[in-house]
Write a protein that holds these residues in place. Sequence first.
Motif, PDB file in Angstrom:
ATOM      1  N   THR A   1     -15.300 -29.571  18.429  1.00 29.33           N
ATOM      2  CA  THR A   1     -15.786 -28.485  19.272  1.00 29.33           C
ATOM      3  C   THR A   1     -15.701 -27.188  18.467  1.00 29.33           C
TER       4      THR A   1
ATOM      5  N   ARG B   1     -14.907 -33.755  20.652  1.00 33.01           N
ATOM      6  CA  ARG B   1     -15.840 -34.178  21.689  1.00 33.01           C
ATOM      7  C   ARG B   1     -16.346 -35.566  21.338  1.00 33.01           C
ATOM      8  N   GLN B   2     -16.125 -36.527  22.238  1.00 39.61           N
ATOM      9  CA  GLN B   2     -16.536 -37.903  21.988  1.00 39.61           C
ATOM     10  C   GLN B   2     -18.051 -38.032  22.078  1.00 39.61           C
ATOM     11  N   GLU B   3     -18.643 -38.712  21.085  1.00 40.96           N
ATOM     12  CA  GLU B   3     -20.081 -38.975  21.073  1.00 40.96           C
ATOM     13  C   GLU B   3     -20.274 -40.439  20.716  1.00 40.96           C
ATOM     14  N   GLY B   4     -20.346 -41.288  21.748  1.00 41.84           N
ATOM     15  CA  GLY B   4     -20.433 -42.720  21.507  1.00 41.84           C
ATOM     16  C   GLY B   4     -19.140 -43.231  20.908  1.00 41.84           C
ATOM     17  N   ARG B   5     -19.247 -43.890  19.744  1.00 42.63           N
ATOM     18  CA  ARG B   5     -18.053 -44.395  19.071  1.00 42.63           C
ATOM     19  C   ARG B   5     -17.477 -43.387  18.082  1.00 42.63           C
ATOM     20  N   SER B   6     -18.154 -42.289  17.890  1.00 38.22           N
ATOM     21  CA  SER B   6     -17.672 -41.263  16.966  1.00 38.22           C
ATOM     22  C   SER B   6     -17.282 -40.011  17.745  1.00 38.22           C
ATOM     23  N   PHE B   7     -16.941 -38.958  17.031  1.00 41.33           N
ATOM     24  CA  PHE B   7     -16.551 -37.713  17.672  1.00 41.33           C
ATOM     25  C   PHE B   7     -17.069 -36.544  16.846  1.00 41.33           C
ATOM     26  N   GLN B   8     -17.125 -35.400  17.474  1.00 43.35           N
ATOM     27  CA  GLN B   8     -17.507 -34.158  16.818  1.00 43.35           C
ATOM     28  C   GLN B   8     -16.476 -33.091  17.152  1.00 43.35           C
TER      29      GLN B   8
END
Length: 313
Positions: A73, A64-71
């Motif tokens: 799911t 899951r994209q969060e700004g320039r980073s990801f997490q």
Amino acid sequence: MILPSGTPMSQAATNLQTDLLRTFVSIVDLGSFTKAGKTLGRTQPAVSLQMRRLEELVGRPLLRQEGRSFQLTPDGEMLLSYARDILLLNDHAAAFFNRARQEGTLRVGLPSDYAVAFLQGVITDYARRHPEVALEISCGLSTAILERMRGDDLDLVIAMVDSGRTQYLSRSWIERPIWAGAREGRVEVGAGLRIAAHPDGCTYRARMIQALDAAHIRWRISYTSPGISGLQNAVLNGLGISALTCHTLLPGMRVLGPEDGLPPLEDIRVGLFYKYPRLSPAGIDLVNHVIAHLDRAGTSGDLTRPPGELRGL
């Protein structure tokens, strides 16, 4: 397995290709698509295409994209665990048939409280079987050795696991701390307890303080040492009681418990950590060696026993 009549074989099973799984693990462990591409020798668009292909195969979003980073799911968290095991087994089998010589240097981090069990059994057994591999062992607080691994100063780490999601965690198990005191020593809870402990930041130290505070028992730190031998000597000489493991309990000590007025200590979760893309063939072999010992410890409770021929390793 018998398939229903008319069911194509392609619908019966999904083939999770190892190159897609390797890309997925590399992205997670290295923290970016670009770094994963450089490690794997692929362009960033090619890495992105592989991730889309993997998500199509499993039918679920994994990142899951969060700004320039990801997490990750929740489905990504689950697949990551499977992917690590699949890649370990694949690469271990490939190394066996390629007969690749495993050599070089492996940097291993161990927590002070848990180093004894691993040095007595797991690590020394690996060193005996692989004299061509140079092992560099570093002991310290879990937070410190995990930070060194994040900075690529260590290849493989055994460390206490914090609550919540933990990066680079492959396997975990439960360790139960025990109160220990000198065999002939007296424990007078009402007069306040003297505690021998590692410096602030140690999980065992935190467990002792939490348990005593919850039971409204007065205490003071009477001895502090970063090394396990210092704590053991302090306990043996009656300078204080401490929280140890069954592997660090020595002759001349006794286990303390409710009959001595002491509250139970909360379990500690211990984990095996590594960055898969950074592992050499020797590192992969050491991970499998550690896992084999952990499988044996699951039934015997003794990490110092050799793993034998578990799972053909």
